[in-house]
Enzyme design. Structure first.
Site, mmCIF file in Angstrom:
data_model
loop_
_atom_site.group_PDB
_atom_site.id
_atom_site.type_symbol
_atom_site.label_atom_id
_atom_site.label_comp_id
_atom_site.label_asym_id
_atom_site.label_seq_id
_atom_site.Cartn_x
_atom_site.Cartn_y
_atom_site.Cartn_z
ATOM 1 N N ASP A 201 0.868 -1.158 0.000
ATOM 2 C CA ASP A 201 0.000 0.000 0.000
ATOM 3 C C ASP A 201 0.913 1.218 0.000
ATOM 4 O OD1 ASP A 201 -2.191 1.666 0.106
ATOM 5 O OD2 ASP A 201 -3.142 0.636 1.787
ATOM 6 N N TRP A 202 0.371 2.349 -0.386
ATOM 7 C CA TRP A 202 1.190 3.540 -0.612
ATOM 8 C C TRP A 202 1.797 4.037 0.706
ATOM 9 C CZ3 TRP A 202 -0.221 1.368 -4.624
ATOM 10 C CH2 TRP A 202 -0.044 1.866 -5.899
#
Length: 754
Positions: free
Chosen positions: A231-232
């Site tokens: 995930d970012w």
């Protein structure tokens, strides 16, 4: 001849390989121009494309391209329709090809542990079976166009508070039965091209560097073949993550972590073959897309119509005391600004820049019998006396009232959790005032997760529209006026109040979140507790009615290697065409483990004309009856009876039959001094060892030899004696002189060899 992926990797420098494992920027993967490796783009896409314009801000929220906002997962899951979800995915895949996107970042399948999770609108369900089947159908639709999906967020990401650092602390059985299966189903059925790991830790280890999660379970147990992306901003330790199975870091770290990878290879702390394998997995997916480019048009108008279809087939009619559908001749008051400005999607990374949004007021504008009063704002909790007065007067003058209520954007969003489960106070206050003057009132809800409904018993109609996507206005109007027969059913339980939720006392904790409710999530908890709820899982009304009959099971006795086919007839007993969602639940009657009262193991949606009957079929396998046994690290179903129930919701069982399962799978013997006689008696391998001890104990404690009291009572009843024997540890047979210690130890050793 084009070189193979392995050949390309052999020609890459160490720096190029390290660079391949992180983003070029916020949305692109790196390419290697000299080797013909292209840079490709990924984009958010659980319910529509949020592709960043080339000159947009780095988040791409406000400057993303104009696109179609389909109904978010909170609504589309209520369709219980695999074919519809496949059609949904097919449209997203075509849109991605039209916009040169290699991967869409979705679907999101995290379990709805609490109604407060700010991101629940992106998630399908509280039930892992429904979430998995829904996700798998969507993934298959997208990937038929050689566009990847990134199923997320793996795993146990169930709250927004401290989501980037908190630890989700749950036992393995809970993870395997509740929080993993949606991912497992999708991987085993259709192999999503990528899996996105979550921000949080799991039992103290970050998901991004958890080898048990990313390698042992995902690749080893389930056979995942694609690449794992973060995930970012989820990377904590890049080298540890790479070793654990995290292939791609997103977004770019501006080369910081690339240098750490290079340094680790050079100092020998990272085997370069691990880096090569990560590159191979990433390149395989890049070329899967680039070598199968399709010429697709961005069909916005056609996809808007699909968004309308999905919304109409998913909205859930929760209450209807003969007030719906509305007749064109009736004088209707529409109240609430959501009628004009519907909330149709949630806030955060999935927010779509919709090219068109319909509202119900515009859709019915030609109907002269409809009046509108704002009543309350859609974006704030503000009670306005003049607006309220206007709304009450409109209600008095109408034959029926439809109040469009819901949660403002600020009440729920990615990044934070809800503080409570209530509607804005201004809405509840005005609803009370309108009900005081107009009993013929319908509520339409626009919300991303359940709300408390203090007025529920007094309204005559209730439509849960959830977040309906950009065609919400048309879909709501079609249901209210009977152009569409409602057929959605709840993918989550709606409790009466927040404190009823099983995670109430631990949800939202900071550093460590204890999943103390274990496997008893959602209806598994409410039904086992026999707790009253506003509306149960799987519930939904229709404008017609259905009868279930003729339940058949093709074989009453099965083994662990068999499948069983269950058939049931469903008849439309009303006078209009409709669709019914038939649900199959399984109940374990063996008593071998603590399990939910019943669990969803099958569902089918069937379309029926008036008086028409169709047969619905389900196929169950061993896994349909099993639970995860941590002792054997595998799924286990004990020999014995299981009840198969056919219902219209988790609390509306219409038919049932039993099936007897005989398994050859045995649990390992681990007999010790504190193993109870009851445990030994229950296992056919050890029953004879315990039988003699039980006989001696019966003579010592048995009720028949107990001294009778004056009124005929006994000091020790047979029931008490049997209970004491069952819970007595083996060491006590020495204490009571029935066996010597060495003799008992030899006996234990013999049993453990069985």
């Amino acid at each position: 001849m084009k070189p193979s992926v392995k050949e390309l990797i052999s020609q890459m420098t160490l720096e190029e390989k390290a660079g391949m494992c992180s983003g070029l920027d916020f949305w692109h993967l790196k390419g290697v121009e000299r080797l013909g490796i292209p840079s490709v783009m990924v984009s958010d896409g659980p319910h529509g494309l949020r592709k960043q314009d080339e000159q947009a801000d780095h988040l791409g929220i406000n400057d993303s391209i104009k696109a179609v906002c389909f109904p978010p997962a909170v609504l589309s899951a209520c369709s219980f329709d695999r074919d519809l979800m496949h059609e949904f995915g097919d449209a997203i895949g075509k849109e991605a090809q039209a916009n040169d996107l290699s991967v869409v970042l979705g679907p999101a399948v995290n379990i709805k542990r609490s109604p407060l999770c700010g991101r629940n609108f992106e998630y399908y369900s509280e039930d892992p079976y429904l979430a998995g089947e829904t996700a798998a159908a969507f993934i298959n639709g997208v990937q038929k166009h050689h566009v990847g999906t990134s199923i997320k967020h793996f795993a146990a990401n169930n709250q927004e508070y401290n989501r980037m650092s908190c630890s989700s602390d749950a036992d393995e059985r809970t993870l395997r039965e509740i929080y993993f299966p949606a991912f497992e189903t999708a991987v085993k059925k259709y192999q999503p091209y990528t899996v996105m790991c979550s921000y949080n830790q799991i039992n103290g280890t970050f998901a991004s560097e958890n080898p048990w999660l990313l390698t042992d379970v995902l690749r080893g147990d389930w056979g995942f073949k694609g690449y794992v992306m973060s995930d970012w901003g989820a990377v904590n330790d890049r080298v540890a993550g790479l070793k654990a199975g995290l292939d791609l870091e997103m977004p770019s770290s501006n080369g910081v972590y690339d240098k750490e990878i290079v340094a680790a290879v050079r100092d020998g702390s990272l085997d370069e073959t691990i880096l090569d394998e990560a590159c191979e997995r990433i390149l395989n997916i890049i070329f899967e897309y680039t070598e199968h480019r399709e010429k697709q048009e961005f069909t916005l108008d056609a996809d808007h119509e699909l968004a309308k279809k999905i919304a109409a087939e998913s909205m859930v009619l929760l209450k209807n005391d003969s007030i719906l559908p509305i007749k064109d001749t009736e004088k209707i008051a529409f109240i609430g600004e959501f009628a004009k400005k519907p909330r149709f999607q949630g806030g955060g990374s999935s927010h779509i820049n919709s090219f068109r949004v319909s509202n119900v007021l515009d859709v019915v504008s030609e109907n002269a019998n409809i009046t509108y009063a704002k009543g309350f704002p859609a974006n704030a909790d503000i009670y306005d006396e003049s607006l309220a007065k206007e709304a009450v007067e409109a209600a008095k003058a109408a034959d029926k009232v439809v109040i469009f209520a819901g949660l403002p954007d600020s009440f729920e969003s990615e990044g934070y959790d809800r503080a409570h489960m209530r509607l804005p106070d201004c809405q509840n206050r005005l609803i009370d005032e309108i009900l005081a003057v107009q009993p013929d009132t319908v509520i339409v809800l626009h919300n991303g997760s359940p709300v408390e409904m203090p007025w529920l018993s007094r309204v005559k109609g209730l439509l849960e529209a959830y977040l309906g996507g950009q065609a919400v206005g048309e879909a709501v109007a079609d249901i209210l006026f009977g152009k569409c027969c409602p057929c959605g059913k709840l993918a989550e339980t709606i409790p009466y109040k927040l404190s009823d939720n099983p995670s109430y006392l631990s949800f939202g904790d900071g550093e460590n979140v204890t999943y103390q409710e274990g496997i008893f999530v959602g209806y598994r908890y409410y039904d086992a507790k026999e707790m009253p709820v506003a509306f149960p899982f799987g519930y939904g009304l229709s404008y017609t009615s259905y009868a279930y009959s003729n339940l058949r099971i093709d074989k009453p006795e099965i083994t662990e290697n068999d499948t069983v086919t269950v058939s049931v007839d469903v008849t439309n007993t009303g006078d209009i065409e409709g669709k019914e969602i038939v649900q199959l639940y399984v109940r374990d009657l063996t008593g071998a483990a603590r399990r939910p009262l019943r669990e969803l193991k099958g569902y089918e949606k069937v379309s029926l004309k008036p008086s028409e009957t169709k047969t619905v079929n389900f196929v169950l396998d061993y896994r349909s009856f099993a639970w995860y046994h941590t002792g054997i690290k595998d799924w286990y179903a004990a020999s014995g009876d299981y009840e198969i129930l056919i219902g219209a919701s988790s609390r509306d069982m219409r038919l049932s039959e039993k099936v007897h399962l005989t398994t050859q799978k045995t649990l390992p013997l681990k007999v010790h001094m504190n193993t109870t006689l009851g445990e030994l008696l229950a296992d056919k391998r050890t029953a004879e060892y315990a039988a003699d001890f039980k006989k001696q104990l019966d003579e010592i404690f048995g009720a028949s030899s107990s001294q009778e009291q004056g009124d005929g009572d006994v000091a020790i009843s047979d029931e008490m004696n049997n209970a004491m024997v069952a819970s007595m540890p083996l060491r006590n047979v020495v204490s009571y002189g029935m066996c010597g210690k060495k003799e008992l130890l030899d006996m234990i050793e013999a049993m453990n060899r069985l």
